[in-house]
Design a protein around this motif. Sequence first.
Motif, PDB file in Angstrom:
ATOM      1  N   HIS A  41       0.826  -1.196   0.000  1.00 21.77           N
ATOM      2  CA  HIS A  41       0.000   0.000   0.000  1.00 21.77           C
ATOM      3  C   HIS A  41       0.872   1.263   0.000  1.00 21.77           C
ATOM      4  O   HIS A  41       2.013   1.257   0.457  1.00 21.77           O
ATOM      5  N   THR A  42       0.319   2.328  -0.535  1.00 19.19           N
ATOM      6  CA  THR A  42       0.987   3.622  -0.490  1.00 19.19           C
ATOM      7  C   THR A  42       0.178   4.564   0.387  1.00 19.19           C
ATOM      8  O   THR A  42      -1.035   4.425   0.525  1.00 19.19           O
ATOM      9  N   ALA A  43       0.878   5.508   0.995  1.00 19.23           N
ATOM     10  CA  ALA A  43       0.226   6.467   1.881  1.00 19.23           C
ATOM     11  C   ALA A  43       0.314   7.854   1.257  1.00 19.23           C
ATOM     12  O   ALA A  43       1.394   8.326   0.898  1.00 19.23           O
ATOM     13  N   ALA A  44      -0.825   8.509   1.124  1.00 20.13           N
ATOM     14  CA  ALA A  44      -0.869   9.860   0.563  1.00 20.13           C
ATOM     15  C   ALA A  44      -0.595  10.880   1.652  1.00 20.13           C
ATOM     16  O   ALA A  44      -0.904  10.652   2.827  1.00 20.13           O
ATOM     17  N   PRO A  45      -0.009  12.034   1.316  1.00 21.64           N
ATOM     18  CA  PRO A  45       0.176  13.098   2.298  1.00 21.64           C
ATOM     19  C   PRO A  45      -1.169  13.523   2.886  1.00 21.64           C
ATOM     20  O   PRO A  45      -2.190  13.509   2.187  1.00 21.64           O
ATOM     21  N   PRO A  46      -1.213  13.897   4.158  1.00 23.36           N
ATOM     22  CA  PRO A  46      -2.488  14.246   4.801  1.00 23.36           C
ATOM     23  C   PRO A  46      -3.285  15.328   4.087  1.00 23.36           C
ATOM     24  O   PRO A  46      -4.515  15.277   4.073  1.00 23.36           O
ATOM     25  N   LEU A  47      -2.616  16.302   3.478  1.00 20.22           N
ATOM     26  CA  LEU A  47      -3.339  17.400   2.843  1.00 20.22           C
ATOM     27  C   LEU A  47      -3.961  17.020   1.503  1.00 20.22           C
ATOM     28  O   LEU A  47      -4.867  17.706   1.014  1.00 20.22           O
ATOM     29  N   LYS A  48      -3.512  15.931   0.915  1.00 18.99           N
ATOM     30  CA  LYS A  48      -4.003  15.569  -0.417  1.00 18.99           C
ATOM     31  C   LYS A  48      -5.505  15.297  -0.402  1.00 18.99           C
ATOM     32  O   LYS A  48      -6.247  15.781  -1.271  1.00 18.99           O
ATOM     33  N   ALA A  49      -5.972  14.527   0.587  1.00 18.82           N
ATOM     34  CA  ALA A  49      -7.405  14.204   0.662  1.00 18.82           C
ATOM     35  C   ALA A  49      -8.241  15.462   0.855  1.00 18.82           C
ATOM     36  O   ALA A  49      -9.318  15.602   0.260  1.00 18.82           O
ATOM     37  N   ALA A  50      -7.735  16.395   1.668  1.00 11.39           N
ATOM     38  CA  ALA A  50      -8.476  17.642   1.893  1.00 11.39           C
ATOM     39  C   ALA A  50      -8.573  18.450   0.609  1.00 11.39           C
ATOM     40  O   ALA A  50      -9.628  19.014   0.286  1.00 11.39           O
ATOM     41  N   ALA A  51      -7.486  18.522  -0.149  1.00 11.18           N
ATOM     42  CA  ALA A  51      -7.500  19.266  -1.405  1.00 11.18           C
ATOM     43  C   ALA A  51      -8.460  18.639  -2.410  1.00 11.18           C
ATOM     44  O   ALA A  51      -9.208  19.338  -3.105  1.00 11.18           O
ATOM     45  N   GLU A  52      -8.444  17.315  -2.489  1.00 10.72           N
ATOM     46  CA  GLU A  52      -9.348  16.641  -3.419  1.00 10.72           C
ATOM     47  C   GLU A  52     -10.803  16.854  -3.019  1.00 10.72           C
ATOM     48  O   GLU A  52     -11.677  17.030  -3.878  1.00 10.72           O
ATOM     49  N   GLU A  53     -11.063  16.866  -1.716  1.00 10.83           N
ATOM     50  CA  GLU A  53     -12.412  17.146  -1.232  1.00 10.83           C
ATOM     51  C   GLU A  53     -12.868  18.544  -1.636  1.00 10.83           C
ATOM     52  O   GLU A  53     -14.036  18.773  -1.963  1.00 10.83           O
ATOM     53  N   LEU A  54     -11.923  19.494  -1.631  1.00 15.86           N
ATOM     54  CA  LEU A  54     -12.234  20.874  -1.980  1.00 15.86           C
ATOM     55  C   LEU A  54     -12.248  21.112  -3.489  1.00 15.86           C
ATOM     56  O   LEU A  54     -12.565  22.213  -3.945  1.00 15.86           O
ATOM     57  N   GLY A  55     -11.890  20.097  -4.266  1.00 11.99           N
ATOM     58  CA  GLY A  55     -11.830  20.252  -5.713  1.00 11.99           C
ATOM     59  C   GLY A  55     -10.638  21.068  -6.176  1.00 11.99           C
ATOM     60  O   GLY A  55     -10.700  21.721  -7.232  1.00 11.99           O
ATOM     61  N   VAL A  56      -9.549  21.023  -5.396  1.00  8.69           N
ATOM     62  CA  VAL A  56      -8.348  21.813  -5.701  1.00  8.69           C
ATOM     63  C   VAL A  56      -7.331  20.923  -6.413  1.00  8.69           C
ATOM     64  O   VAL A  56      -7.051  19.807  -5.960  1.00  8.69           O
ATOM     65  N   PRO A  57      -6.729  21.387  -7.519  1.00 12.90           N
ATOM     66  CA  PRO A  57      -5.702  20.596  -8.202  1.00 12.90           C
ATOM     67  C   PRO A  57      -4.518  20.293  -7.278  1.00 12.90           C
ATOM     68  O   PRO A  57      -4.111  21.144  -6.478  1.00 12.90           O
ATOM     69  N   VAL A  58      -3.984  19.075  -7.392  1.00 13.16           N
ATOM     70  CA  VAL A  58      -2.865  18.641  -6.555  1.00 13.16           C
ATOM     71  C   VAL A  58      -1.666  18.330  -7.432  1.00 13.16           C
ATOM     72  O   VAL A  58      -1.771  17.599  -8.419  1.00 13.16           O
TER      73      VAL A  58
END
Length: 313
Positions: A41-58
């Motif tokens: 498994h891979t672990a995403a940075p904590p802020l990535k999920a928040a950005a995706e929730e907000l519809g912000v490009p990562v």
Amino acid sequence: MRVLFLGTGTFGEPAMRAIAASPHDLVGLVTQPDRGGKGKHTAAPPLKAAAEELGVPVFQPAKVNVADSLDRLRAFEADAFIVAAYGQILSETLLSIPRIGAFNLHASLLPKFRGAAPIHAAIRGGEEETGVTIFRIVRRLDAGPMLGTEATAIGRSETAGELHDRLAVLAAPLTLETLDALDAGTAVPVRQDHDLATYAPQMEKAEGRIDWTRSAAAVSRHVRGMSPWPGAFSLFEPGGLQTKGGKPARCLFESVEVVAGDGGEPGEATERAGDMVVACGSGAVRVRSIKPAGKRAMTGAEFLRGRGAGRFG
């Protein structure tokens, strides 16, 4: 204003969400790449999920200062970069990209505790107050002119993890106030007094080991300042003898409190009124929660019933 956020840990999440909910335009998040976790498994940075929730490009560059990454950053056409616990050193070329500048959120009242571990240092050092500073990033470590600060008292029993989360929340309105002032042209940078600077470098796991020759108050601050990472630990020898396998048992101290009176030689663990008390260089601490390696967390009293008196070192 068009704002690009650079961050990886959870410290920046309240500020990033505040920008997204404000009149400013959060144009993207730059964060570290996903890392390998347990198994496949891979672990995403904590802020990535928040950005995706907000519809912000990562954007997750392995090296943010290389030419291709810099071109991607320019394409965001940001007026300002806000940086919070990003995890890569930013080059001067990168810092020159935003129209107004790049600004960092730092978890101390600068110039005190520049560096990677200001929260740990504030608690371990017995500070009564700390806070958040936002400053313009310059080449010298955390030395740029300040655009705003927000101070707060440190709770008497507050851990580094608890203080981290409170400071992250305090950083959100400070970020918006700074962006508003920059947009209006009313921001007033304040030069740091470099003669007053102190430093809090990156923590090493070995620094978690408890020095029982220090005062009980210092040991208590150390335990709080090391929670949850890297953890305050000590090696236990029951009755002064080695445990099975010839190695002392490694124990993580999760919570202690200073108690009146002395408890014997530094590191000596004894029973007092049903609790486990460990002697320090001056004074003693009562162990409220301890976790032996490979075992669940337990009270000091439970630890004593299972292992008996002994010595930590």
